[in-house]
Design a protein around this motif. Structure first.
Motif, mmCIF file in Angstrom:
data_model
loop_
_atom_site.group_PDB
_atom_site.id
_atom_site.type_symbol
_atom_site.label_atom_id
_atom_site.label_comp_id
_atom_site.label_asym_id
_atom_site.label_seq_id
_atom_site.Cartn_x
_atom_site.Cartn_y
_atom_site.Cartn_z
ATOM 1 N N TYR A 1 0.863 -1.184 0.000
ATOM 2 C CA TYR A 1 0.000 0.000 0.000
ATOM 3 C C TYR A 1 0.893 1.226 0.000
ATOM 4 C CZ TYR A 1 -4.687 -1.730 0.324
ATOM 5 O OH TYR A 1 -5.889 -2.301 0.022
ATOM 6 N N ASP A 2 0.695 2.087 -0.988
ATOM 7 C CA ASP A 2 1.356 3.377 -1.033
ATOM 8 C C ASP A 2 0.478 4.315 -0.213
ATOM 9 O OD1 ASP A 2 2.504 5.813 -1.595
ATOM 10 O OD2 ASP A 2 2.129 5.736 -3.751
ATOM 11 N N THR A 3 1.021 4.861 0.857
ATOM 12 C CA THR A 3 0.236 5.711 1.759
ATOM 13 C C THR A 3 0.560 7.189 1.565
ATOM 14 O OG1 THR A 3 1.874 5.361 3.507
ATOM 15 C CG2 THR A 3 -0.048 3.903 3.488
ATOM 16 N N LEU B 1 4.584 -4.490 -7.630
ATOM 17 C CA LEU B 1 5.938 -4.175 -8.051
ATOM 18 C C LEU B 1 6.702 -5.431 -8.455
ATOM 19 C CD1 LEU B 1 6.831 -1.836 -5.048
ATOM 20 C CD2 LEU B 1 6.181 -1.096 -7.337
ATOM 21 N N LYS B 2 7.610 -5.287 -9.399
ATOM 22 C CA LYS B 2 8.610 -6.310 -9.714
ATOM 23 C C LYS B 2 9.941 -5.643 -9.424
ATOM 24 C CE LYS B 2 10.391 -9.487 -13.149
ATOM 25 N NZ LYS B 2 10.313 -9.943 -14.547
ATOM 26 N N GLY B 3 10.507 -5.970 -8.256
ATOM 27 C CA GLY B 3 11.660 -5.221 -7.771
ATOM 28 C C GLY B 3 11.208 -3.814 -7.449
ATOM 29 N N GLN B 4 11.805 -2.821 -8.102
ATOM 30 C CA GLN B 4 11.411 -1.423 -7.915
ATOM 31 C C GLN B 4 10.524 -0.913 -9.049
ATOM 32 O OE1 GLN B 4 12.171 0.388 -5.128
ATOM 33 N NE2 GLN B 4 12.977 -1.543 -4.369
ATOM 34 N N VAL B 5 10.185 -1.787 -10.012
ATOM 35 C CA VAL B 5 9.413 -1.395 -11.188
ATOM 36 C C VAL B 5 7.918 -1.576 -10.920
ATOM 37 C CG1 VAL B 5 8.973 -1.852 -13.638
ATOM 38 C CG2 VAL B 5 11.309 -2.008 -12.731
ATOM 39 N N LEU B 6 7.144 -0.511 -11.128
ATOM 40 C CA LEU B 6 5.700 -0.554 -10.951
ATOM 41 C C LEU B 6 5.066 -1.322 -12.103
ATOM 42 C CD1 LEU B 6 3.120 0.406 -9.457
ATOM 43 C CD2 LEU B 6 3.194 2.444 -10.912
ATOM 44 N N LEU B 7 4.348 -2.402 -11.784
ATOM 45 C CA LEU B 7 3.649 -3.200 -12.799
ATOM 46 C C LEU B 7 2.185 -2.816 -12.919
ATOM 47 C CD1 LEU B 7 5.050 -6.777 -12.121
ATOM 48 C CD2 LEU B 7 5.779 -5.136 -13.858
ATOM 49 N N GLY B 8 1.589 -2.376 -11.822
ATOM 50 C CA GLY B 8 0.177 -2.022 -11.850
ATOM 51 C C GLY B 8 -0.273 -1.465 -10.520
ATOM 52 N N ARG B 9 -1.469 -0.888 -10.536
ATOM 53 C CA ARG B 9 -2.056 -0.338 -9.313
ATOM 54 C C ARG B 9 -3.570 -0.407 -9.425
ATOM 55 N NH1 ARG B 9 -3.297 5.365 -9.333
ATOM 56 N NH2 ARG B 9 -3.261 6.144 -11.451
ATOM 57 N N LEU B 10 -4.233 -0.395 -8.270
ATOM 58 C CA LEU B 10 -5.689 -0.431 -8.253
ATOM 59 C C LEU B 10 -6.296 0.961 -8.290
ATOM 60 C CD1 LEU B 10 -6.428 -3.246 -5.650
ATOM 61 C CD2 LEU B 10 -6.292 -3.397 -8.130
ATOM 62 N N PHE C 1 -11.488 1.213 -4.687
ATOM 63 C CA PHE C 1 -10.333 1.686 -5.434
ATOM 64 C C PHE C 1 -10.801 2.103 -6.818
ATOM 65 C CE2 PHE C 1 -8.588 -1.061 -2.183
ATOM 66 C CZ PHE C 1 -7.606 -0.234 -1.660
ATOM 67 N N SER C 2 -10.388 3.281 -7.267
ATOM 68 C CA SER C 2 -10.922 3.855 -8.498
ATOM 69 C C SER C 2 -10.665 2.988 -9.731
ATOM 70 C CB SER C 2 -10.368 5.258 -8.713
ATOM 71 O OG SER C 2 -8.965 5.214 -8.905
ATOM 72 N N GLY C 3 -9.628 2.175 -9.733
ATOM 73 C CA GLY C 3 -9.327 1.342 -10.888
ATOM 74 C C GLY C 3 -9.764 -0.101 -10.746
ATOM 75 N N PHE C 4 -10.628 -0.390 -9.770
ATOM 76 C CA PHE C 4 -11.034 -1.764 -9.489
ATOM 77 C C PHE C 4 -12.534 -1.776 -9.222
ATOM 78 C CE2 PHE C 4 -11.162 -5.616 -6.753
ATOM 79 C CZ PHE C 4 -10.464 -6.479 -7.586
#
Length: 122
Positions: free
Chosen positions: A49-51, A60-69, A77-80
């Motif tokens: 959770y990003d607060t 995340l895959k390592g430090q790479v953002l793969l997706g978010r809700l 959640f606006s995307g779910f």
């Protein structure tokens, strides 16, 4: 302080477990994949959770953002899609001055868990 397994979930999210952040202690309860199907050491995928700002769930895959809700809007959640009431589980999302977390509870006797697999699939 006693170590509590629900504070360090690994790859599995169980009913009653909090998934989020304790804003007082800084403890981040997140999911982390296994390295491979037969190696339980820490893998490359995580759900957190990003607060910062409105809370949102990130994959995340390592430090790479793969997706978010998408950010929490007070209802979901606006995307779910919004959770619909069902006979298997109920969900709760809490935001207050001490913590931000999501958890679910079983409403039937069905055994259920959520797992972040070694290859990043939930």
């Amino acid at each position: 302080m006693i170590w509590q397994s629900f504070d360090y979930p690994g790859d599995t999210f169980l009913p009653g477990m909090k998934f989020g952040k304790d804003l007082v202690t800084g403890l981040q309860r997140s999911l982390t994949s296994w390295k491979s199907p037969d190696d339980p050491s820490v893998g490359v995928y995580s759900d957190i959770y990003d607060t910062n700002g409105y809370p949102q769930n990130l994959r995340l895959k390592g430090q790479v953002l793969l997706g978010r809700l998408g950010p929490w809007n007070g209802l979901g959640f606006s995307g779910f899609p919004l959770d619909k009431e069902n006979q298997i589980y109920s969900t709760e999302f809490v935001v207050n001055e001490k913590e931000i977390y999501h958890k679910y509870a079983l409403t039937s006797s069905v055994v259920q868990r959520i797992v972040l697999t070694w290859d990043g699939i939930m």
